[in-house]
Design a protein around this motif. Sequence first.
Motif: not given
Length: 616
Positions: A561-570, A596-608
């Motif tokens: 779905p269009r609104k789930d197309r993301y892997s990074y938040v910049f 699991i990462n991009a939307e969180f303050a605590a990240q293991n990586s900056d990418h999903d």
Amino acid sequence: MPSPFSSSATPRNAVVLSAAVATALAAGLLAGSTAAADPADVRVHDIQGTTRISPLAGQTVTDVPGIVTGVRGYGSSRGFWIQERTPDDNPATSEGLFVFTGSTPTVRAGDEVKVSGTVTEFVPGGASSGNQSLTQISRPTVTVVSSGNEIPAPVTLTSRSVPSAYAPEGDPAAGGSVNGLPLRPRAYALDYYESLEGVNVRVGTSRVVGASNDFAELWVTVKPHENRTPRGGALYGSYTSQNSGRLKIQSLIPLAERPFPTANVGDVLTGVTEGPLDFNQHGGYTLTARTLGTVQDRGLKPETTRPQRGGELAVATYNVENLDPSDPQEKFDSLARAVVENLSSPDILALEEIQDNTGRTNNGVVAADQTVKKFTDAIIAAGGPAYDWRSISPVNNEDGGEPGGNIRQVFLFNPERVSFTDRAGGDATTPTDVTGQGSRAALTLSPGRVDPANPAWEDSRKPLAGEFSFRGETVFVIANHFGSKGGDQGLTSQYQPPNRSSEVKRLQQAQSVNAFVKKILKADRRADVLVVGDINDFEFSATTKALTDGGALYPAVKSLPRKDRYSYVFQGNSQVLDQILTSPSIRDFRYDSVHINAEFAAQNSDHDPQVLRFRP
């Protein structure tokens, strides 16, 4: 008695203007640039003018009156903001202004002051960044007239006050710059924000669209329905569909007095957040909060993808952000738990940003076996499979990334379910090729690098190709880490539309990979080929179009779905950078962008990470 103080600190690049703007100023082509002002009677709105460049840039002004609305006593940009008591009737002229002191100011919010100094245009990041400039007074002499005054009432930023259209087209005669254009604050969001540069502004309860970070900042939106994702972000869906309601929030409150709040995407910054509107290098317009609201946790949780079924092959890609043995064991353990629990132990996992055994130490070491072993051991400890691995070490410092780090792509695979077809001879500079004709394709080197001598891959990660077998079927996987977006102009650039200079190289890289995939498909039109990795570009970009040229590949993220197309938040934009693309034979698949990462303050990586399951 008034108490004067002065600062002789050197201003930050005093007047830093593009050549086009400097020429326009000299010729009097900018609105108001030829206006003669009595230095003894200049007000803030006279300095700000009706364009982004002050008509008084470079001139000395005397006793400019104002009320102090905020003080910044930290960092390299120390100073304070003043605001006019009695505004004019022109909505294009800002009534606020930054005073750059260079040292910790001694004024306080609520002081009435008179400021003398030089009007300058400071470009955060330097003129080459393409950023807009911040109008300010430098080398100030400040007189405090009185204290304890009421701060001017804030301008409230709302979904109705901020225009939906983001920016005007730049002036071709000025190289595409908007600096000389008259501000139209009712038509464009960037013009509206510019008309409030330095002004005391306020946002009410607002949704967080960019998690808090180590720089004590977060992003909110004042437009709650603008391109909202199901998890509370703001989707970046095209170059022409900007999220104009995004705004960066920083705090003027010393961290020792109040730690900056921790916030994830979808949380809500409640109450009142108020302070001067600044413009800075990373993100542009920023509310520097004198009063900061409270974060309400909305309980965002990391996602988990379902396990693959018996006949399904699960292939994933994950940028693990400069992983090397010196990283804390907790980072390895957290990444490993994510592989096992959130990604459900995929059969093949392409990793990006695996560094060599000594990490950023620039000592000539290129091997990464210790890095990979520490990671695969952590996966076993987390209850996952005993992954085997394949990779090719780069030539020292030839693949970009941190100097000395020698990042590369690595294949992990579960030998209980998948076998790797080894064909010796692959190294950093020898290209793999394709053999076969008509019905059966094979790589000449496996693992092997794709087209490593192509100038497109200079100072960049070369693609890693591998040939796998799953239940007797051959699957080709090409792991990528395309060139970064470094050097691109920001969305708030003075040049509109901004110049995306880095796209040139990624376009060439995409053409190289596309050509290699076509070689495989020429040898076997029914070959199962997956192009995976950190593509560093959007699903609607020219890069992705080049990858798919001739129908060789399909961007699987478009199946979502269009609104789930993301892997990074910049900067508050949820966007695609990581992708898996499929050859035509792979028609029936299930794709998951595992957030699991991009939307969180605590990240293991900056990418999903991304996962694709199909039946070869």
